[in-house]
Write an enzyme that holds these catalytic residues in place. Structure first.
Site, PDB file in Angstrom:
ATOM      1  N   ARG A  25       0.883  -1.176   0.000  1.00 44.70           N
ATOM      2  CA  ARG A  25       0.000   0.000   0.000  1.00 44.70           C
ATOM      3  C   ARG A  25       0.914   1.218   0.000  1.00 44.70           C
ATOM      4  O   ARG A  25       1.658   1.413   0.967  1.00 44.70           O
ATOM      5  CB  ARG A  25      -0.923  -0.030   1.216  1.00 44.70           C
ATOM      6  CG  ARG A  25      -1.656   1.256   1.474  1.00 44.70           C
ATOM      7  CD  ARG A  25      -2.765   1.112   2.496  1.00 44.70           C
ATOM      8  NE  ARG A  25      -3.909   0.446   1.916  1.00 44.70           N
ATOM      9  CZ  ARG A  25      -5.148   0.458   2.436  1.00 44.70           C
ATOM     10  NH1 ARG A  25      -5.390   1.120   3.557  1.00 44.70           N
ATOM     11  NH2 ARG A  25      -6.129  -0.171   1.845  1.00 44.70           N
ATOM     12  N   HIS A  28      -7.093   0.507  -6.623  1.00 45.44           N
ATOM     13  CA  HIS A  28      -7.321  -0.397  -5.480  1.00 45.44           C
ATOM     14  C   HIS A  28      -7.960  -1.680  -6.028  1.00 45.44           C
ATOM     15  O   HIS A  28      -9.146  -1.936  -5.810  1.00 45.44           O
ATOM     16  CB  HIS A  28      -8.230   0.301  -4.473  1.00 45.44           C
ATOM     17  CG  HIS A  28      -8.220  -0.284  -3.088  1.00 45.44           C
ATOM     18  ND1 HIS A  28      -7.390  -1.312  -2.704  1.00 45.44           N
ATOM     19  CD2 HIS A  28      -8.954   0.038  -1.983  1.00 45.44           C
ATOM     20  CE1 HIS A  28      -7.606  -1.604  -1.427  1.00 45.44           C
ATOM     21  NE2 HIS A  28      -8.549  -0.807  -0.970  1.00 45.44           N
ATOM     22  N   GLN A  86      -9.991  -4.234  -3.841  1.00 47.13           N
ATOM     23  CA  GLN A  86     -11.305  -3.700  -3.472  1.00 47.13           C
ATOM     24  C   GLN A  86     -12.289  -3.903  -4.630  1.00 47.13           C
ATOM     25  O   GLN A  86     -13.440  -4.303  -4.428  1.00 47.13           O
ATOM     26  CB  GLN A  86     -11.182  -2.208  -3.136  1.00 47.13           C
ATOM     27  CG  GLN A  86     -12.486  -1.576  -2.710  1.00 47.13           C
ATOM     28  CD  GLN A  86     -12.937  -2.068  -1.343  1.00 47.13           C
ATOM     29  OE1 GLN A  86     -12.178  -2.025  -0.399  1.00 47.13           O
ATOM     30  NE2 GLN A  86     -14.168  -2.546  -1.239  1.00 47.13           N
ATOM     31  N   ASP A  91     -17.327   6.961  -1.677  1.00 43.05           N
ATOM     32  CA  ASP A  91     -16.058   6.832  -0.954  1.00 43.05           C
ATOM     33  C   ASP A  91     -15.887   8.125  -0.162  1.00 43.05           C
ATOM     34  O   ASP A  91     -16.653   9.091  -0.365  1.00 43.05           O
ATOM     35  CB  ASP A  91     -14.923   6.638  -1.989  1.00 43.05           C
ATOM     36  CG  ASP A  91     -13.573   6.270  -1.374  1.00 43.05           C
ATOM     37  OD1 ASP A  91     -13.471   6.124  -0.143  1.00 43.05           O
ATOM     38  OD2 ASP A  91     -12.597   6.140  -2.154  1.00 43.05           O
ATOM     39  N   CYS A 120     -16.368   1.197   0.222  1.00 42.70           N
ATOM     40  CA  CYS A 120     -15.195   0.390   0.553  1.00 42.70           C
ATOM     41  C   CYS A 120     -14.877   0.426   2.048  1.00 42.70           C
ATOM     42  O   CYS A 120     -14.223  -0.471   2.558  1.00 42.70           O
ATOM     43  CB  CYS A 120     -13.992   0.875  -0.256  1.00 42.70           C
ATOM     44  SG  CYS A 120     -13.522   2.592   0.090  1.00 42.70           S
ATOM     45  N   ARG A 176     -13.394  -8.858   0.899  1.00 43.09           N
ATOM     46  CA  ARG A 176     -11.980  -8.477   0.749  1.00 43.09           C
ATOM     47  C   ARG A 176     -11.077  -9.695   0.982  1.00 43.09           C
ATOM     48  O   ARG A 176     -10.057  -9.857   0.328  1.00 43.09           O
ATOM     49  CB  ARG A 176     -11.621  -7.338   1.718  1.00 43.09           C
ATOM     50  CG  ARG A 176     -12.262  -5.995   1.384  1.00 43.09           C
ATOM     51  CD  ARG A 176     -11.806  -5.483   0.012  1.00 43.09           C
ATOM     52  NE  ARG A 176     -10.367  -5.536  -0.096  1.00 43.09           N
ATOM     53  CZ  ARG A 176      -9.531  -4.593   0.342  1.00 43.09           C
ATOM     54  NH1 ARG A 176     -10.025  -3.493   0.884  1.00 43.09           N
ATOM     55  NH2 ARG A 176      -8.212  -4.718   0.218  1.00 43.09           N
TER      56      ARG A 176
HETATM   57  N1   CP Z   1     -11.364  -0.597   2.067  1.00 48.09           N
HETATM   58  C1   CP Z   1     -10.092  -0.578   2.562  1.00 48.09           C
HETATM   59  O1   CP Z   1      -9.118  -0.676   1.818  1.00 48.09           O
HETATM   60  O2   CP Z   1     -10.031  -0.448   3.906  1.00 48.09           O
HETATM   61  P1   CP Z   1      -8.702  -0.242   4.767  1.00 48.09           P
HETATM   62  O3   CP Z   1      -8.112   1.099   4.377  1.00 48.09           O
HETATM   63  O4   CP Z   1      -9.142  -0.293   6.193  1.00 48.09           O
HETATM   64  O5   CP Z   1      -7.724  -1.341   4.418  1.00 48.09           O
HETATM   65  N1  NVA Z   2     -10.050   6.511  -1.333  1.00 46.93           N
HETATM   66  C1  NVA Z   2      -9.719   6.055  -0.001  1.00 46.93           C
HETATM   67  C2  NVA Z   2      -9.972   4.593   0.111  1.00 46.93           C
HETATM   68  C3  NVA Z   2      -9.638   3.994   1.441  1.00 46.93           C
HETATM   69  C4  NVA Z   2      -9.835   2.508   1.475  1.00 46.93           C
HETATM   70  C5  NVA Z   2      -8.259   6.399   0.318  1.00 46.93           C
HETATM   71  O1  NVA Z   2      -7.420   6.269  -0.566  1.00 46.93           O
HETATM   72  O2  NVA Z   2      -8.002   6.817   1.436  1.00 46.93           O
END
Ligand code: CP
Ligand code: NVA
Length: 306
Positions: free
Chosen positions: A96, A123, A126, A215, A255, A283
């Site tokens: 990430r 992502h 997701q 989101d 998400c 997930r």
């Molecule tokens: N939806 C998602 O990626 O959640 P987290 O940021 O908690 O991993």
């Molecule tokens: N768009 C959000 C998604 C988190 C799972 C972010 O990048 O923070």
């Protein structure tokens, strides 16, 4: 050639269907038996860390969670050298990151699969979880539509690609300055979306749609923009009135994490149409399926042979 998953369209349409089929299978193969998976997180996570760690366990492997300050990509050593090192001990690298180009550089440096656990761009796990959720609800999804309301985020881009790849129409209702660009809209068309609409009017996008998704109004790394963004996004909150414009059997997805009362009301998030918890549960199935598929494609070096 080693396959990576930096966004969902790194898979072909048939390959995405293979991953989706693995996601509903109840007999994961222990493709990671005796092997490790390095999970690098530059940003916080709840769902992604836990679902991916447990997916690695379900596949017989051992996950190692690495925080930003431990590996310090491009600080302590380059992204390439971080990846080359992890590939000596692990059979999968998942990360990430803030900057999507870091993932690309890691993928270019190793011959084991690299999986995107969320970047500023995309992502994919997701999106695969979201498709599993939509297919569980509707079965045959071809010709149905997904309406994205709010910020055109990393999650929006991957979900729209995934939806297009299974023949769903995609609609966006985003404020000016936060909308998908022409190039992305063309990608959704080229991936097979029968309908691609971008508007600033949430009612137009949601009218008769089958899936309503939103989101956070500001993503991780954009927190300092929150005060500026809130009034701009205020008309894009998903509430019961907006859901009332969707098809009678429409579902709501997010998400998570949700900013309750900002992009979505409690009544929608906790209401009968909400599928956010099956979505979060998927997930795990998405991570398990994607890693099983990627490892199945890879010619991994034997244990003790690197
Ligand atoms: N939806 C998602 O990626 O959640 P987290 O940021 O908690 O991993
Ligand atoms: N768009 C959000 C998604 C988190 C799972 C972010 O990048 O923070």
């Amino acid at each position: 050639m080693t396959r990576h998953l930096l966004d969902v369209d790194d898979l072909s349409g048939p390959e995405l269907n293979e991953v989706l089929a693995l996601g509903t299978a109840t007999d994961p193969r222990p493709v990671l038996a005796g092997r490790g998976a390095a999970l690098v997180f530059e940003k916080p996570s709840n769902r992604t860390r836990n679902s991916t760690e447990m997916a690695v366990v379900a596949l017989g492997g051992h996950p190692i969670y690495l925080r930003r300050e431990e590996v310090d990509i491009d600080g302590r050593e380059s992204a390439e050298d971080v990846a080359r090192t992890l590939a000596l001990y692990h059979s999968v690298i998942a990360a990430r990151v803030y900057d999507h180009r870091v993932l690309q550089r890691m993928a270019d440096s190793v011959s084991i699969p690299v999986v995107n656990l969320l970047s500023d761009h995309s992502h994919p796990l997701q999106a695969i979880a979201d498709l599993l959720t939509i297919k569980a609800e509707f079965g045959d999804v071809e010709g149905r539509t997904v309406a994205w309301v709010g910020d055109y985020s990393n999650v929006a881009r991957s979900l729209a690609k995934a939806a297009a790849m299974v023949g769903m129409g995609v609609r966006f209702a985003c404020p000016a300055g936060y909308q998908p660009g022409t190039a992305d809209l063309e990608v959704f068309e080229s991936l097979g979306a029968p309908e691609v609409i971008s508007t600033s009017d949430p009612g137009e996008a949601v009218d008769g749609t089958h899936v309503v998704v939103t989101d956070a109004w500001y993503s991780m790394g954009q927190e300092e923009e929150a005060a500026h963004r809130r009034p701009i996004f205020e008309p894009y909150r998903v509430d019961d009135d907006l859901m009332g414009l969707a098809a009678g059997d429409a579902i709501f997805m997010h998400c998570l994490p949700a900013h309750r009362g900002e992009e979505v009301t409690n009544s929608v998030l906790d209401g009968a149409r909400s599928r956010v918890w099956p979505e979060a549960a998927n997930r795990f199935n998405a991570a398990r399926a994607a890693i099983e598929w990627l490892v199945g494609q890879a010619n991994l070096p034997g244990i003790g042979n690197r």
